[in-house]
Design a protein around this motif. Structure first.
Motif, short mmCIF file in Angstrom:
data_model
loop_
_atom_site.label_atom_id
_atom_site.label_comp_id
_atom_site.label_asym_id
_atom_site.label_seq_id
_atom_site.Cartn_x
_atom_site.Cartn_y
_atom_site.Cartn_z
N GLY A 80 87.64 57.14 97.00
CA GLY A 80 86.52 58.06 97.19
C GLY A 80 85.40 57.12 96.75
N PRO A 81 84.29 57.59 96.86
CA PRO A 81 82.75 57.03 96.60
C PRO A 81 82.74 56.92 94.95
CG PRO A 81 82.47 59.27 97.33
CD PRO A 81 83.70 58.97 97.34
N ALA A 82 82.06 55.78 94.53
CA ALA A 82 81.51 55.66 93.20
C ALA A 82 80.49 56.79 92.89
CB ALA A 82 80.83 54.46 93.30
N PHE A 133 85.78 52.77 107.03
CA PHE A 133 86.15 53.21 105.83
C PHE A 133 84.96 53.35 104.74
CE2 PHE A 133 87.70 52.77 101.37
CZ PHE A 133 88.21 53.91 101.30
N LEU A 134 84.39 52.22 104.79
CA LEU A 134 83.16 52.04 103.80
C LEU A 134 81.99 52.89 104.18
CD1 LEU A 134 82.96 48.31 103.18
CD2 LEU A 134 83.75 50.22 101.69
N GLY A 135 81.58 53.12 105.56
CA GLY A 135 80.59 54.01 106.03
C GLY A 135 81.15 55.41 105.86
N VAL A 136 82.49 55.76 105.95
CA VAL A 136 82.67 57.36 105.70
C VAL A 136 82.74 57.45 104.11
CG1 VAL A 136 84.85 58.80 105.58
CG2 VAL A 136 84.16 57.59 107.73
N THR A 170 87.45 49.97 88.90
CA THR A 170 87.90 51.32 89.61
C THR A 170 87.11 51.74 90.47
OG1 THR A 170 86.48 52.52 87.83
CG2 THR A 170 88.74 51.96 87.06
N ASP A 171 85.90 51.54 90.44
CA ASP A 171 85.08 51.92 91.79
C ASP A 171 85.57 50.94 93.07
OD1 ASP A 171 83.36 53.48 90.26
OD2 ASP A 171 81.82 51.98 90.05
N LEU A 172 85.70 49.67 92.82
CA LEU A 172 86.36 49.05 94.12
C LEU A 172 87.80 49.44 94.62
CD1 LEU A 172 85.50 45.39 92.76
CD2 LEU A 172 84.77 46.52 95.00
N VAL A 202 77.10 48.14 95.54
CA VAL A 202 77.63 47.10 94.96
C VAL A 202 78.97 46.75 95.36
CG1 VAL A 202 78.35 46.01 92.88
CG2 VAL A 202 75.97 47.00 92.92
N VAL A 203 79.73 48.05 95.50
CA VAL A 203 80.99 48.07 95.82
C VAL A 203 81.13 47.55 97.50
CG1 VAL A 203 83.16 49.33 96.56
CG2 VAL A 203 82.04 49.52 94.42
#
Length: 73
Positions: free
Chosen positions: A17-19, A59-62, A11-13, A27-28
Motif C-alpha cells: 500500500g501507499p506511504a 504498480f507505482l502509479g496505482v 517499511t514504506d518501500l 521518495v519511495v
C-alpha cells in the motif's frame, strides 16, 4: 493507512500500500525507479526487463493513485 509517525522508509518501500504521506510516497517512487534503472543497467535491455519495468511503473502509479484518496483527508 498508517499514521505518518509509524514506520520508516524501509517499511514504506516494502509495503504494497501507499506511504502515509505524499512526500514519503514520492521518495519511495524515486528510490524504486533508481533501483529499477540499476537493475536494467546490470542485466541489459532484454524483453523480460522491459516487461518487469512496465509492471513496476503501473504498480507505482496505482499505489500513488490509491494514496491520493487517503492523503486528501
Amino acid at each position: 493507512m498508517k499514521q505518518p509517525d509509524e514506520g520508516n522508509l524501509f517499511t514504506d518501500l516494502m509495503e504494497l500500500g501507499p506511504a502515509p504521506t505524499m512526500a514519503r510516497e514520492i521518495v519511495v517512487i524515486i528510490i524504486t525507479l533508481i533501483m529499477l534503472g540499476v537493475v536494467m543497467a546490470l542485466v541489459g535491455p532484454q524483453l523480460i526487463t522491459w516487461i518487469a519495468a512496465a509492471v513496476v511503473v503501473v504498480f507505482l502509479g496505482v499505489r500513488f493513485a490509491l494514496g491520493l484518496r487517503g492523503w486528501a483527508e
